[in-house]
Scaffold this motif. Structure first.
Motif, PDB file in Angstrom:
ATOM      1  N   LEU A 124     -14.417   2.019   6.060  1.00 37.19           N
ATOM      2  CA  LEU A 124     -13.099   1.259   7.322  1.00 37.19           C
ATOM      3  C   LEU A 124     -12.091   2.178   6.254  1.00 37.19           C
ATOM      4  O   LEU A 124     -11.289   1.147   5.296  1.00 37.19           O
ATOM      5  N   PRO A 125     -11.426   2.388   6.983  1.00 33.15           N
ATOM      6  CA  PRO A 125     -10.003   3.184   6.936  1.00 33.15           C
ATOM      7  C   PRO A 125      -9.212   2.503   7.138  1.00 33.15           C
ATOM      8  O   PRO A 125      -8.563   1.979   7.883  1.00 33.15           O
ATOM      9  N   VAL A 126      -8.093   2.173   6.089  1.00 33.68           N
ATOM     10  CA  VAL A 126      -6.716   2.162   5.702  1.00 33.68           C
ATOM     11  C   VAL A 126      -5.450   2.783   5.390  1.00 33.68           C
ATOM     12  O   VAL A 126      -5.692   3.415   4.782  1.00 33.68           O
ATOM     13  N   VAL A 127      -4.817   2.797   6.394  1.00 34.91           N
ATOM     14  CA  VAL A 127      -3.332   3.683   6.325  1.00 34.91           C
ATOM     15  C   VAL A 127      -2.327   2.524   5.082  1.00 34.91           C
ATOM     16  O   VAL A 127      -1.842   1.178   6.061  1.00 34.91           O
ATOM     17  N   ASN A 128      -2.111   2.487   4.150  1.00 32.08           N
ATOM     18  CA  ASN A 128      -1.715   1.942   3.085  1.00 32.08           C
ATOM     19  C   ASN A 128       0.461   2.448   3.178  1.00 32.08           C
ATOM     20  O   ASN A 128       0.460   3.744   2.936  1.00 32.08           O
ATOM     21  N   HIS A 129       1.006   1.333   3.326  1.00 33.34           N
ATOM     22  CA  HIS A 129       2.680   1.919   3.580  1.00 33.34           C
ATOM     23  C   HIS A 129       3.500   2.992   4.168  1.00 33.34           C
ATOM     24  O   HIS A 129       3.707   3.577   4.301  1.00 33.34           O
ATOM     25  N   PHE A 130       2.885   1.948   6.133  1.00 35.40           N
ATOM     26  CA  PHE A 130       2.415   3.486   6.864  1.00 35.40           C
ATOM     27  C   PHE A 130       4.408   3.758   7.155  1.00 35.40           C
ATOM     28  O   PHE A 130       4.479   4.721   7.569  1.00 35.40           O
ATOM     29  N   HIS A 131       5.331   2.861   6.829  1.00 39.41           N
ATOM     30  CA  HIS A 131       6.532   3.098   7.053  1.00 39.41           C
ATOM     31  C   HIS A 131       6.849   3.991   6.059  1.00 39.41           C
ATOM     32  O   HIS A 131       8.034   4.781   6.633  1.00 39.41           O
ATOM     33  N   ARG A 132       6.334   4.399   5.226  1.00 40.86           N
ATOM     34  CA  ARG A 132       6.942   5.348   3.819  1.00 40.86           C
ATOM     35  C   ARG A 132       6.359   7.277   4.838  1.00 40.86           C
ATOM     36  O   ARG A 132       6.127   7.797   4.562  1.00 40.86           O
ATOM     37  N   CYS A 133       4.936   6.306   5.700  1.00 40.41           N
ATOM     38  CA  CYS A 133       4.082   8.130   6.512  1.00 40.41           C
ATOM     39  C   CYS A 133       5.579   8.911   7.640  1.00 40.41           C
ATOM     40  O   CYS A 133       5.715   9.524   6.988  1.00 40.41           O
ATOM     41  N   VAL A 134       6.026   7.268   8.084  1.00 40.19           N
ATOM     42  CA  VAL A 134       7.319   7.387   8.875  1.00 40.19           C
ATOM     43  C   VAL A 134       8.152   8.434   8.734  1.00 40.19           C
ATOM     44  O   VAL A 134       8.781   9.492   8.869  1.00 40.19           O
ATOM     45  N   LYS A 135       8.368   7.909   7.381  1.00 39.29           N
ATOM     46  CA  LYS A 135       9.844   8.516   6.800  1.00 39.29           C
ATOM     47  C   LYS A 135       9.425   9.871   6.274  1.00 39.29           C
ATOM     48  O   LYS A 135      10.193  10.723   6.198  1.00 39.29           O
ATOM     49  N   ALA A 136       8.178  10.525   5.722  1.00 41.81           N
ATOM     50  CA  ALA A 136       7.835  11.436   4.985  1.00 41.81           C
ATOM     51  C   ALA A 136       7.776  12.185   6.167  1.00 41.81           C
ATOM     52  O   ALA A 136       8.251  13.642   6.140  1.00 41.81           O
ATOM     53  N   LEU A 137       7.302  11.914   7.256  1.00 45.51           N
ATOM     54  CA  LEU A 137       7.006  12.943   8.405  1.00 45.51           C
ATOM     55  C   LEU A 137       8.553  13.236   9.400  1.00 45.51           C
ATOM     56  O   LEU A 137       8.600  14.237   9.753  1.00 45.51           O
ATOM     57  N   LEU A 138       9.652  12.030   8.812  1.00 41.04           N
ATOM     58  CA  LEU A 138      10.679  12.669   9.449  1.00 41.04           C
ATOM     59  C   LEU A 138      11.344  13.160   8.928  1.00 41.04           C
ATOM     60  O   LEU A 138      12.062  14.894   9.108  1.00 41.04           O
ATOM     61  N   GLU A 139      11.037  13.575   7.844  1.00 43.89           N
ATOM     62  CA  GLU A 139      11.618  14.687   6.342  1.00 43.89           C
ATOM     63  C   GLU A 139      10.841  15.998   6.889  1.00 43.89           C
ATOM     64  O   GLU A 139      11.686  16.821   6.784  1.00 43.89           O
ATOM     65  N   GLU A 140      10.042  15.823   7.239  1.00 38.30           N
ATOM     66  CA  GLU A 140       9.538  17.386   8.060  1.00 38.30           C
ATOM     67  C   GLU A 140       9.608  17.638   8.594  1.00 38.30           C
ATOM     68  O   GLU A 140      10.325  18.742   9.809  1.00 38.30           O
ATOM     69  N   GLY A 141      11.219  16.993   9.786  1.00 35.55           N
ATOM     70  CA  GLY A 141      11.257  16.654  10.840  1.00 35.55           C
ATOM     71  C   GLY A 141      11.082  16.934  12.443  1.00 35.55           C
ATOM     72  O   GLY A 141      11.312  17.699  12.981  1.00 35.55           O
ATOM     73  N   ARG A 142      10.210  16.083  11.730  1.00 36.14           N
ATOM     74  CA  ARG A 142       8.940  15.352  13.315  1.00 36.14           C
ATOM     75  C   ARG A 142      10.335  14.674  13.772  1.00 36.14           C
ATOM     76  O   ARG A 142      10.889  13.902  13.480  1.00 36.14           O
ATOM     77  N   THR A 143       9.941  14.852  15.193  1.00 34.86           N
ATOM     78  CA  THR A 143      10.671  13.836  16.273  1.00 34.86           C
ATOM     79  C   THR A 143       9.859  12.400  15.732  1.00 34.86           C
ATOM     80  O   THR A 143       8.681  11.725  16.110  1.00 34.86           O
ATOM     81  N   GLU A 144      10.634  12.063  17.023  1.00 35.06           N
ATOM     82  CA  GLU A 144      10.335  10.160  17.068  1.00 35.06           C
ATOM     83  C   GLU A 144       8.625  10.273  18.121  1.00 35.06           C
ATOM     84  O   GLU A 144       7.653  10.555  17.728  1.00 35.06           O
ATOM     85  N   ASP A 145       8.874  11.059  19.445  1.00 37.81           N
ATOM     86  CA  ASP A 145       7.916  11.753  19.932  1.00 37.81           C
ATOM     87  C   ASP A 145       6.528  12.142  19.393  1.00 37.81           C
ATOM     88  O   ASP A 145       5.884  11.916  19.526  1.00 37.81           O
ATOM     89  N   GLU A 146       7.092  13.090  18.914  1.00 37.44           N
ATOM     90  CA  GLU A 146       5.735  13.547  17.683  1.00 37.44           C
ATOM     91  C   GLU A 146       4.963  12.360  17.109  1.00 37.44           C
ATOM     92  O   GLU A 146       3.211  12.875  16.996  1.00 37.44           O
TER      93      GLU A 146
END
Length: 130
Positions: free
Chosen positions: A42-64
Motif C-alpha cells: 500500500l503506497p504511503v506518502v509521508n511528509h506531504f507538506h514537505r513535498c509541497v514545499k519542494a514543488l514550490l521551491e522548483e517554481g511550481r504554481t498552486e494549480d500545477e
C-alpha cells in the motif's frame, strides 16, 4: 485515498504502520519512486507538506501542484497521504513560508474533500473526521 493529518511528532506514521502493515512509505526524497510499489504493498506518502514545499521551491504554481496531486491519487486510488498541520501558530515574516502554508492548506482541503477517510492524530490518538 486516505488522508492522515496532525501536528509534528503526534504518531501519524506509527498509526499508519500499525493499521496498514503492508504499507510502503515514501517521503519527499523518495516520492518519485512510487512506481516501485508492488501489488501487495500500500503506497504511503509521508511528509506531504514537505513535498509541497519542494514543488514550490522548483517554481511550481498552486494549480500545477493540485494537478500533480490529483494525477497521483488517480494513479494510486488506495494511497495514504500523511501531512503535518502547518497553518497554526505564528505567521511567518517570509513571503515564501506564508505561501507554503497557504498552498499546503488549500491542497489538503481538496484532498480531504475527495478522501475516503480523514484521520487527525493528536498525542497518538486518532480522531476520525471523515
Amino acid at each position: 485515498m486516505r488522508l492522515i493529518i496532525g501536528g509534528a511528532c503526534q504518531g501519524k506514521t506509527g498509526y499508519v504502520e500499525e493499521n496498514f502493515p503492508t504499507c510502503r512509505i515514501y517521503d519527499e526524497t523518495s516520492v518519485g519512486e512510487l512506481d516501485k510499489t508492488t501489488a501487495e504493498e500500500l503506497p504511503v506518502v509521508n511528509h506531504f507538506h514537505r513535498c509541497v514545499k519542494a514543488l514550490l521551491e522548483e517554481g511550481r504554481t498552486e494549480d500545477e501542484i493540485c494537478c500533480r496531486v490529483k494525477k497521483l491519487v488517480e494513479k494510486y486510488p488506495d494511497i495514504i497521504i500523511i501531512s503535518d498541520e502547518i497553518g497554526s501558530g505564528i505567521v511567518p515574516m517570509e513571503k515564501q513560508e506564508r505561501l507554503w502554508r497557504e498552498v499546503t492548506g488549500r491542497v489538503l482541503c481538496e484532498l480531504a474533500k475527495e478522501a475516503e477517510r480523514v484521520v487527525r492524530l493528536t498525542c497518538g490518538i486518532p480522531m476520525i473526521l471523515k
